[in-house]
Structures are given as structure tokens and as C-alpha cells.
Design a protein around this motif. Structure first.
Motif, PDB file in Angstrom:
ATOM      1  N   SER A   9       0.826  -1.202   0.000  1.00 48.91           N
ATOM      2  CA  SER A   9       0.000   0.000   0.000  1.00 48.91           C
ATOM      3  C   SER A   9       0.863   1.256   0.000  1.00 48.91           C
ATOM      4  O   SER A   9       0.589   2.210  -0.722  1.00 48.91           O
ATOM      5  N   LEU A  10       1.918   1.244   0.817  1.00 47.54           N
ATOM      6  CA  LEU A  10       2.828   2.388   0.846  1.00 47.54           C
ATOM      7  C   LEU A  10       3.507   2.578  -0.501  1.00 47.54           C
ATOM      8  O   LEU A  10       3.677   3.699  -0.966  1.00 47.54           O
ATOM      9  N   LEU A  11       3.894   1.473  -1.117  1.00 50.62           N
ATOM     10  CA  LEU A  11       4.519   1.568  -2.435  1.00 50.62           C
ATOM     11  C   LEU A  11       3.560   2.168  -3.454  1.00 50.62           C
ATOM     12  O   LEU A  11       3.932   3.027  -4.248  1.00 50.62           O
ATOM     13  N   ALA A  12       2.316   1.720  -3.424  1.00 49.63           N
ATOM     14  CA  ALA A  12       1.326   2.223  -4.373  1.00 49.63           C
ATOM     15  C   ALA A  12       1.074   3.709  -4.163  1.00 49.63           C
ATOM     16  O   ALA A  12       0.971   4.476  -5.123  1.00 49.63           O
ATOM     17  N   LEU A  13       0.996   4.146  -2.914  1.00 51.68           N
ATOM     18  CA  LEU A  13       0.745   5.555  -2.626  1.00 51.68           C
ATOM     19  C   LEU A  13       1.917   6.444  -3.031  1.00 51.68           C
ATOM     20  O   LEU A  13       1.731   7.592  -3.413  1.00 51.68           O
ATOM     21  N   ALA A  14       3.117   5.914  -2.921  1.00 57.43           N
ATOM     22  CA  ALA A  14       4.298   6.734  -3.171  1.00 57.43           C
ATOM     23  C   ALA A  14       4.749   6.748  -4.626  1.00 57.43           C
ATOM     24  O   ALA A  14       5.658   7.488  -4.980  1.00 57.43           O
ATOM     25  N   MET A  15       4.125   5.950  -5.473  1.00 55.47           N
ATOM     26  CA  MET A  15       4.539   5.909  -6.867  1.00 55.47           C
ATOM     27  C   MET A  15       4.417   7.306  -7.482  1.00 55.47           C
ATOM     28  O   MET A  15       3.422   7.988  -7.324  1.00 55.47           O
ATOM     29  N   THR A  23      12.107   8.342   2.103  1.00 55.78           N
ATOM     30  CA  THR A  23      11.302   7.763   3.172  1.00 55.78           C
ATOM     31  C   THR A  23      10.795   6.393   2.769  1.00 55.78           C
ATOM     32  O   THR A  23      10.837   5.446   3.557  1.00 55.78           O
ATOM     33  N   LEU A  24      10.344   6.267   1.563  1.00 47.80           N
ATOM     34  CA  LEU A  24       9.862   4.985   1.073  1.00 47.80           C
ATOM     35  C   LEU A  24      10.995   3.963   1.040  1.00 47.80           C
ATOM     36  O   LEU A  24      10.816   2.825   1.463  1.00 47.80           O
ATOM     37  N   ASP A  25      12.167   4.382   0.577  1.00 43.80           N
ATOM     38  CA  ASP A  25      13.325   3.495   0.563  1.00 43.80           C
ATOM     39  C   ASP A  25      13.634   2.996   1.974  1.00 43.80           C
ATOM     40  O   ASP A  25      13.922   1.818   2.173  1.00 43.80           O
ATOM     41  N   GLN A  26      13.563   3.883   2.941  1.00 41.61           N
ATOM     42  CA  GLN A  26      13.834   3.510   4.327  1.00 41.61           C
ATOM     43  C   GLN A  26      12.794   2.519   4.846  1.00 41.61           C
ATOM     44  O   GLN A  26      13.141   1.562   5.552  1.00 41.61           O
ATOM     45  N   LEU A  27      11.536   2.733   4.502  1.00 36.97           N
ATOM     46  CA  LEU A  27      10.485   1.809   4.926  1.00 36.97           C
ATOM     47  C   LEU A  27      10.677   0.430   4.300  1.00 36.97           C
ATOM     48  O   LEU A  27      10.577  -0.591   4.986  1.00 36.97           O
ATOM     49  N   VAL A  28      10.949   0.404   3.007  1.00 35.74           N
ATOM     50  CA  VAL A  28      11.154  -0.868   2.314  1.00 35.74           C
ATOM     51  C   VAL A  28      12.376  -1.577   2.890  1.00 35.74           C
ATOM     52  O   VAL A  28      12.330  -2.778   3.187  1.00 35.74           O
ATOM     53  N   ARG A  29      13.457  -0.842   3.080  1.00 36.36           N
ATOM     54  CA  ARG A  29      14.686  -1.440   3.613  1.00 36.36           C
ATOM     55  C   ARG A  29      14.450  -1.996   5.019  1.00 36.36           C
ATOM     56  O   ARG A  29      14.896  -3.100   5.342  1.00 36.36           O
ATOM     57  N   GLY A  30      13.760  -1.251   5.863  1.00 32.92           N
ATOM     58  CA  GLY A  30      13.480  -1.714   7.224  1.00 32.92           C
ATOM     59  C   GLY A  30      12.632  -2.973   7.235  1.00 32.92           C
ATOM     60  O   GLY A  30      12.910  -3.924   7.982  1.00 32.92           O
ATOM     61  N   TYR A  31      11.613  -3.007   6.412  1.00 30.44           N
ATOM     62  CA  TYR A  31      10.765  -4.192   6.312  1.00 30.44           C
ATOM     63  C   TYR A  31      11.583  -5.371   5.791  1.00 30.44           C
ATOM     64  O   TYR A  31      11.482  -6.490   6.302  1.00 30.44           O
ATOM     65  N   CYS A  32      12.418  -5.121   4.823  1.00 24.80           N
ATOM     66  CA  CYS A  32      13.259  -6.166   4.244  1.00 24.80           C
ATOM     67  C   CYS A  32      14.232  -6.719   5.287  1.00 24.80           C
ATOM     68  O   CYS A  32      14.381  -7.944   5.408  1.00 24.80           O
ATOM     69  N   ILE A  33      14.902  -5.858   6.029  1.00 28.19           N
ATOM     70  CA  ILE A  33      15.850  -6.301   7.064  1.00 28.19           C
ATOM     71  C   ILE A  33      15.139  -7.217   8.056  1.00 28.19           C
ATOM     72  O   ILE A  33      15.650  -8.281   8.418  1.00 28.19           O
ATOM     73  N   ASP A  57      19.593  -3.549   0.445  1.00 32.76           N
ATOM     74  CA  ASP A  57      20.015  -2.441  -0.421  1.00 32.76           C
ATOM     75  C   ASP A  57      19.702  -2.783  -1.867  1.00 32.76           C
ATOM     76  O   ASP A  57      19.262  -1.928  -2.643  1.00 32.76           O
ATOM     77  N   CYS A  58      19.919  -4.036  -2.218  1.00 31.85           N
ATOM     78  CA  CYS A  58      19.599  -4.513  -3.570  1.00 31.85           C
ATOM     79  C   CYS A  58      18.103  -4.392  -3.850  1.00 31.85           C
ATOM     80  O   CYS A  58      17.701  -3.920  -4.917  1.00 31.85           O
ATOM     81  N   VAL A  59      17.275  -4.797  -2.895  1.00 28.42           N
ATOM     82  CA  VAL A  59      15.817  -4.723  -3.075  1.00 28.42           C
ATOM     83  C   VAL A  59      15.391  -3.277  -3.334  1.00 28.42           C
ATOM     84  O   VAL A  59      14.634  -2.997  -4.264  1.00 28.42           O
ATOM     85  N   VAL A  60      15.881  -2.360  -2.519  1.00 25.61           N
ATOM     86  CA  VAL A  60      15.538  -0.941  -2.702  1.00 25.61           C
ATOM     87  C   VAL A  60      15.979  -0.456  -4.079  1.00 25.61           C
ATOM     88  O   VAL A  60      15.223   0.208  -4.794  1.00 25.61           O
TER      89      VAL A  60
END
Length: 86
Positions: A9-15, A23-33, A57-60
Motif C-alpha cells: 500500500s505504501l509503495l502504491a501511494l508513493a509511486m 522515506t519509502l526506501d527507508q520503509l522498504v529497507r526496514g521491512y526487508c531487514i 540495499d539490492c531490493v531498494v
């Protein structure tokens, strides 16, 4: 499942909103970790140093290049397996 939906949902909103990319990169990275660490704990083997950071980092980066979350996860998991000889 709910966490996955939240990230999607966050990804869709931030597109299309470059100002929020950091901020989105940080959220994705945190969830991934968290996901990588959970998976490693479940395996019962200690992770190689730097593996979670490398993978996330690769995922982001791959999401930034236009891959979906699932595509980026698959790509980066494969790269990490090769890099860390797993």
C-alpha cells in the motif's frame, strides 16, 4: 500478510512522488531487514556478516529501477545466495 499489504500500500501511494523516495526506501529497507532476519532465525544458521544489508540495499535499488517487490526480492535473493555462497 498484513505487513506485506501495508508495504505494498505504501509503495502504491508513493509511486510518482520523488520527494518521498527516501522515506519509502527507508520503509522498504526496514521491512526487508526484518524479513531477512526472521528467515535466517528460522533456518537456525547464523547469517554471513552484511548479508541482510546487501540483500535489502539490492531490493531498494531494484524497486527504484521499476521491478515489483516480488521481482526485486527474487532477484536480490539470488544475488545474495551467490555472493555469500549459501
Amino acid at each position: 500478510m498484513l505487513k506485506g499489504l501495508t508495504v505494498l500500500s505504501l509503495l502504491a501511494l508513493a509511486m510518482g512522488l520523488p520527494a518521498r523516495a527516501s522515506t519509502l526506501d527507508q520503509l522498504v529497507r526496514g521491512y526487508c531487514i526484518n524479513a531477512v532476519n526472521s528467515e535466517v532465525r528460522a533456518s537456525g544458521t547464523p547469517p554471513p556478516a552484511g548479508m541482510a544489508e546487501y540483500t535489502c540495499d539490492c531490493v531498494v535499488r531494484e524497486i527504484g529501477r521499476g521491478q515489483t517487490v516480488n521481482q526485486a526480492t527474487s532477484t536480490c535473493r539470488s544475488l545474495a545466495i551467490r555472493k555469500f555462497d549459501l
